[in-house]
Design an enzyme around this catalytic site. Structure first.
Site, PDB file in Angstrom:
ATOM      1  N   GLU A  20       0.784  -1.229   0.004  1.00 19.86           N
ATOM      2  CA  GLU A  20       0.075   0.093   0.003  1.00 19.86           C
ATOM      3  C   GLU A  20       0.888   1.219  -0.037  1.00 19.86           C
ATOM      4  OE1 GLU A  20      -3.262   0.054  -0.368  1.00 19.86           O
ATOM      5  OE2 GLU A  20      -3.144   2.158  -0.570  1.00 19.86           O
ATOM      6  N   GLU A  32       1.485   6.489  -6.860  1.00 17.05           N
ATOM      7  CA  GLU A  32       0.119   7.500  -7.429  1.00 17.05           C
ATOM      8  C   GLU A  32       0.822   8.934  -7.297  1.00 17.05           C
ATOM      9  OE1 GLU A  32      -3.427   4.718  -6.367  1.00 17.05           O
ATOM     10  OE2 GLU A  32      -3.182   6.414  -5.127  1.00 17.05           O
TER      11      GLU A  32
HETATM   12  N1  ATP Z   1      -3.129  10.706 -14.868  1.00 19.95           N
HETATM   13  C1  ATP Z   1      -3.803   9.743 -15.161  1.00 19.95           C
HETATM   14  N2  ATP Z   1      -3.885   9.298 -16.624  1.00 19.95           N
HETATM   15  C2  ATP Z   1      -4.896   8.067 -16.913  1.00 19.95           C
HETATM   16  N3  ATP Z   1      -5.522   7.475 -15.769  1.00 19.95           N
HETATM   17  C3  ATP Z   1      -5.498   7.830 -14.830  1.00 19.95           C
HETATM   18  C4  ATP Z   1      -4.510   8.816 -14.275  1.00 19.95           C
HETATM   19  N4  ATP Z   1      -4.818   9.097 -12.820  1.00 19.95           N
HETATM   20  C5  ATP Z   1      -5.725   7.922 -12.512  1.00 19.95           C
HETATM   21  N5  ATP Z   1      -5.995   7.216 -13.556  1.00 19.95           N
HETATM   22  C6  ATP Z   1      -6.935   6.119 -13.505  1.00 19.95           C
HETATM   23  O1  ATP Z   1      -7.684   6.299 -12.359  1.00 19.95           O
HETATM   24  C7  ATP Z   1      -7.433   5.416 -11.270  1.00 19.95           C
HETATM   25  C8  ATP Z   1      -7.522   5.694 -10.003  1.00 19.95           C
HETATM   26  O2  ATP Z   1      -6.483   6.573  -9.734  1.00 19.95           O
HETATM   27  P1  ATP Z   1      -6.169   7.425  -8.528  1.00 19.95           P
HETATM   28  O3  ATP Z   1      -6.155   6.123  -7.384  1.00 19.95           O
HETATM   29  O4  ATP Z   1      -4.953   8.067  -8.723  1.00 19.95           O
HETATM   30  O5  ATP Z   1      -7.281   8.144  -8.271  1.00 19.95           O
HETATM   31  P2  ATP Z   1      -7.631   9.393  -9.072  1.00 19.95           P
HETATM   32  O6  ATP Z   1      -8.725   9.006 -10.132  1.00 19.95           O
HETATM   33  O7  ATP Z   1      -6.389  10.202  -9.599  1.00 19.95           O
HETATM   34  O8  ATP Z   1      -8.487  10.096  -7.898  1.00 19.95           O
HETATM   35  P3  ATP Z   1      -8.144  10.603  -6.797  1.00 19.95           P
HETATM   36  O9  ATP Z   1      -6.558  10.851  -6.766  1.00 19.95           O
HETATM   37  O10 ATP Z   1      -8.949  11.539  -5.963  1.00 19.95           O
HETATM   38  O11 ATP Z   1      -8.173   9.048  -5.769  1.00 19.95           O
HETATM   39  C9  ATP Z   1      -6.078   4.700 -11.882  1.00 19.95           C
HETATM   40  O12 ATP Z   1      -5.876   3.405 -11.403  1.00 19.95           O
HETATM   41  C10 ATP Z   1      -6.137   4.811 -13.327  1.00 19.95           C
HETATM   42  O13 ATP Z   1      -6.848   3.661 -13.848  1.00 19.95           O
END
Ligand code: ATP
Length: 122
Positions: free
Chosen positions: A66, A73
Protein backbone atom coordinates in the site's frame (compact mmCIF):
# COMPACT_ATOMS: atom_id res chain seq x y z
CA UNK A 1 32.47 5.27 8.59
CA UNK A 2 28.72 5.13 9.26
CA UNK A 3 27.10 8.53 9.76
CA UNK A 4 24.71 7.83 12.67
CA UNK A 5 23.07 11.27 12.41
CA UNK A 6 22.13 10.52 8.78
CA UNK A 7 20.73 7.13 9.79
CA UNK A 8 18.50 8.74 12.45
CA UNK A 9 17.49 11.44 9.94
CA UNK A 10 16.41 8.73 7.47
CA UNK A 11 14.39 7.02 10.21
CA UNK A 12 12.66 10.33 10.97
CA UNK A 13 11.64 10.75 7.30
CA UNK A 14 10.51 7.13 7.09
CA UNK A 15 8.35 7.45 10.22
CA UNK A 16 6.86 10.65 8.77
CA UNK A 17 5.95 8.63 5.66
CA UNK A 18 4.27 5.94 7.78
CA UNK A 19 2.41 8.60 9.79
CA UNK A 20 1.17 10.40 6.62
CA UNK A 21 0.17 7.10 5.02
CA UNK A 22 -2.12 6.01 7.84
CA UNK A 23 -3.38 9.51 8.67
CA UNK A 24 -4.29 10.77 5.19
CA UNK A 25 -4.73 7.77 2.84
CA UNK A 26 -8.13 6.12 2.88
CA UNK A 27 -7.06 2.66 1.66
CA UNK A 28 -4.19 2.58 4.16
CA UNK A 29 -6.68 3.34 6.95
CA UNK A 30 -8.72 0.32 5.83
CA UNK A 31 -5.58 -1.86 5.96
CA UNK A 32 -4.73 -0.51 9.43
CA UNK A 33 -8.20 -1.26 10.81
CA UNK A 34 -8.13 -4.75 9.22
CA UNK A 35 -4.73 -5.43 10.78
CA UNK A 36 -5.91 -4.35 14.24
CA UNK A 37 -8.95 -6.66 13.88
CA UNK A 38 -6.73 -9.57 12.79
CA UNK A 39 -4.32 -9.04 15.70
CA UNK A 40 -7.26 -8.92 18.16
CA UNK A 41 -8.58 -12.15 16.62
CA UNK A 42 -5.11 -13.65 16.96
CA UNK A 43 -5.05 -12.90 20.70
CA UNK A 44 -8.56 -14.27 21.10
CA UNK A 45 -7.68 -17.52 19.32
CA UNK A 46 -4.29 -17.74 21.08
CA UNK A 47 -2.12 -18.18 17.97
CA UNK A 48 1.16 -20.08 18.17
CA UNK A 49 4.52 -18.32 17.67
CA UNK A 50 4.79 -19.54 14.09
CA UNK A 51 1.22 -18.48 13.32
CA UNK A 52 1.95 -15.00 14.70
CA UNK A 53 5.07 -14.78 12.55
CA UNK A 54 3.07 -15.69 9.44
CA UNK A 55 0.16 -13.32 10.21
CA UNK A 56 2.46 -10.37 11.05
CA UNK A 57 4.46 -10.99 7.86
CA UNK A 58 1.24 -10.82 5.84
CA UNK A 59 0.26 -7.55 7.54
CA UNK A 60 3.72 -6.12 6.80
CA UNK A 61 3.48 -7.16 3.14
CA UNK A 62 0.08 -5.53 2.68
CA UNK A 63 1.20 -2.29 4.39
CA UNK A 64 4.38 -2.20 2.30
CA UNK A 65 2.46 -2.76 -0.95
CA UNK A 66 0.00 0.00 0.00
CA UNK A 67 2.84 2.41 0.84
CA UNK A 68 4.62 1.76 -2.48
CA UNK A 69 1.35 2.05 -4.41
CA UNK A 70 0.53 5.37 -2.74
CA UNK A 71 4.06 6.65 -3.37
CA UNK A 72 3.78 5.73 -7.06
CA UNK A 73 0.38 7.46 -7.34
CA UNK A 74 1.74 10.64 -5.76
CA UNK A 75 4.83 10.60 -7.97
CA UNK A 76 2.69 10.01 -11.08
CA UNK A 77 0.38 12.92 -10.20
CA UNK A 78 3.38 15.27 -9.93
CA UNK A 79 5.16 14.01 -13.05
CA UNK A 80 2.00 13.98 -15.18
CA UNK A 81 -0.88 16.04 -13.75
CA UNK A 82 -2.83 15.61 -17.01
CA UNK A 83 -4.32 12.21 -17.90
CA UNK A 84 -2.08 9.83 -19.85
CA UNK A 85 -2.71 6.15 -20.77
CA UNK A 86 0.77 5.18 -19.54
CA UNK A 87 0.15 6.77 -16.14
CA UNK A 88 -3.22 5.03 -15.96
CA UNK A 89 -1.62 1.65 -16.72
CA UNK A 90 1.14 2.24 -14.15
CA UNK A 91 -1.40 3.14 -11.46
CA UNK A 92 -3.60 0.15 -12.35
CA UNK A 93 -0.63 -2.25 -12.11
CA UNK A 94 0.50 -0.81 -8.77
CA UNK A 95 -3.04 -1.15 -7.44
CA UNK A 96 -3.10 -4.72 -8.84
CA UNK A 97 0.07 -5.42 -6.86
CA UNK A 98 -1.69 -4.42 -3.65
CA UNK A 99 -4.71 -6.54 -4.54
CA UNK A 100 -2.55 -9.63 -5.20
CA UNK A 101 -0.92 -9.33 -1.77
CA UNK A 102 -4.30 -8.71 -0.11
CA UNK A 103 -5.85 -11.78 -1.78
CA UNK A 104 -2.98 -13.98 -0.58
CA UNK A 105 -3.22 -12.47 2.92
CA UNK A 106 -6.93 -13.33 3.02
CA UNK A 107 -6.14 -16.91 1.93
CA UNK A 108 -3.45 -17.21 4.61
CA UNK A 109 -5.91 -15.76 7.14
CA UNK A 110 -8.51 -18.35 6.16
CA UNK A 111 -5.95 -21.17 6.53
CA UNK A 112 -4.91 -20.01 10.01
CA UNK A 113 -8.23 -18.74 11.42
CA UNK A 114 -10.81 -20.57 9.31
CA UNK A 115 -10.85 -23.97 10.99
CA UNK A 116 -10.70 -22.59 14.53
CA UNK A 117 -13.41 -20.00 13.91
CA UNK A 118 -15.62 -22.68 12.37
CA UNK A 119 -15.09 -24.96 15.36
CA UNK A 120 -15.85 -22.12 17.78
CA UNK A 121 -18.94 -20.86 16.04
CA UNK A 122 -20.62 -24.10 14.91
N1 ATP B 1 -3.11 10.68 -14.88
C1 ATP B 1 -3.89 9.65 -15.21
N2 ATP B 1 -3.97 9.24 -16.50
C2 ATP B 1 -4.75 8.19 -16.83
N3 ATP B 1 -5.47 7.45 -15.95
C3 ATP B 1 -5.42 7.78 -14.65
C4 ATP B 1 -4.64 8.91 -14.22
N4 ATP B 1 -4.79 9.03 -12.88
C5 ATP B 1 -5.61 8.04 -12.52
N5 ATP B 1 -5.99 7.28 -13.55
C6 ATP B 1 -6.88 6.12 -13.52
O1 ATP B 1 -7.69 6.23 -12.36
C7 ATP B 1 -7.41 5.14 -11.45
C8 ATP B 1 -7.46 5.66 -10.04
O2 ATP B 1 -6.38 6.55 -9.87
P1 ATP B 1 -6.10 7.23 -8.47
O3 ATP B 1 -6.19 6.18 -7.39
O4 ATP B 1 -4.87 8.07 -8.55
O5 ATP B 1 -7.35 8.11 -8.30
P2 ATP B 1 -7.72 9.41 -9.12
O6 ATP B 1 -8.65 9.00 -10.25
O7 ATP B 1 -6.48 10.15 -9.55
O8 ATP B 1 -8.50 10.21 -8.02
P3 ATP B 1 -8.03 10.43 -6.50
O9 ATP B 1 -6.59 10.87 -6.53
O10 ATP B 1 -8.95 11.48 -6.00
O11 ATP B 1 -8.22 9.11 -5.77
C9 ATP B 1 -6.03 4.63 -11.87
O12 ATP B 1 -5.83 3.28 -11.48
C10 ATP B 1 -6.09 4.81 -13.38
O13 ATP B 1 -6.82 3.77 -13.99
Amino acid sequence: MINIRKVFRSFRFAFRGIFDLFLYENNAKVHLVAAVAVVALGFWLDLSTVEWAIILSQIGLVWMAEALNTALEKLADVVSPERHPGIGAAKDMAAGGVLMVVIMAVVVGLIIFGGRLYALLF
